[in-house]
Write a protein that holds these residues in place. Structure first.
Motif, short mmCIF file in Angstrom:
data_model
loop_
_atom_site.label_atom_id
_atom_site.label_comp_id
_atom_site.label_asym_id
_atom_site.label_seq_id
_atom_site.Cartn_x
_atom_site.Cartn_y
_atom_site.Cartn_z
N GLN A 52 0.83 -1.21 0.00
CA GLN A 52 0.00 0.00 0.00
C GLN A 52 0.86 1.26 0.00
O GLN A 52 0.58 2.22 -0.72
CB GLN A 52 -0.93 0.01 1.21
N THR A 53 1.89 1.24 0.80
CA THR A 53 2.78 2.41 0.89
C THR A 53 3.54 2.59 -0.42
O THR A 53 3.72 3.73 -0.88
CB THR A 53 3.76 2.25 2.08
N ALA A 55 2.59 1.84 -3.38
CA ALA A 55 1.69 2.32 -4.43
C ALA A 55 1.25 3.77 -4.22
O ALA A 55 0.70 4.38 -5.13
CB ALA A 55 0.46 1.41 -4.49
N SER A 56 1.51 4.31 -3.05
CA SER A 56 1.09 5.69 -2.75
C SER A 56 2.16 6.68 -3.22
O SER A 56 3.29 6.29 -3.52
CB SER A 56 0.86 5.84 -1.24
N PRO A 57 1.80 7.96 -3.26
CA PRO A 57 2.81 8.98 -3.63
C PRO A 57 4.01 8.99 -2.68
O PRO A 57 5.14 9.25 -3.11
CB PRO A 57 2.03 10.29 -3.54
N GLU A 60 6.72 6.51 -3.74
CA GLU A 60 7.53 6.89 -4.91
C GLU A 60 8.74 7.72 -4.51
O GLU A 60 9.73 7.76 -5.23
CB GLU A 60 6.67 7.65 -5.91
#
Length: 158
Positions: A52-53, A55-57, A60
């Motif tokens: 989840q982390t 895939a989050s901004p 990145e």
């Protein structure tokens, strides 16, 4: 006898102990089922949260070195969970052994005294050798728990 010296059980006491434990080899899981499955559940939750982390901004912006070290840590946790799931403790005529990352084994003659530690997660038997190096074994089944408790009674400090 020197005051404070350890006296280990003699051959007759050891034979009586092994007869009391039951037919040998006595073998069972090193960890209770609930502990093994909890380890897998925790690993799954860690992987889910990391996914989840990632895939989050915010994911990145994490450096490649941090990502690589997190992957290595998760792989290490997976290896530990697998070994917890497959680890077996065995009591034989020769001694006690347990499969783990490396094989743990101790002969009856090498044991100077033991400590029984009844934890919630597993019952542990810490065997102190004549060389002073402790070897820890887990008991994940009722039969093994009873056996390691009996061993602790016979090999307690005298």
């Amino acid at each position: 006898m020197v005051l404070g010296a350890l006296q280990t059980p003699d051959a007759d006491e050891r034979r009586a102990l092994l007869a009391e434990i039951g037919p040998l080899p006595l073998e069972g899981p090193a960890w209770p089922k609930w502990v093994k499955w909890t380890a897998w559940l925790v690993l799954a939750l860690v992987v889910l949260r990391l996914g989840q982390t990632a895939a989050s901004p915010a994911g990145e912006m994490v450096s490649t070195a941090i990502k690589a070290s997190l992957v290595i840590c998760v792989l290490g946790l997976a290896v530990l969970a697998r070994y917890m799931h497959t680890s077996v403790t065995r009591i034989t005529e020769n001694g006690i052994e347990q499969s783990w990352l490396g094989r743990r084994a101790i002969a009856w003659d090498e044991i100077s005294f033991v400590k029984f530690i009844p934890l919630i997660s597993s019952k542990k038997l810490i065997c102190f050798t004549t060389r002073g190096r402790p070897v820890t074994f887990q008991a994940g089944s009722r039969e093994l728990e009873i056996a390691v408790a009996r061993i602790a009674l016979v090999y307690r400090r005298r």
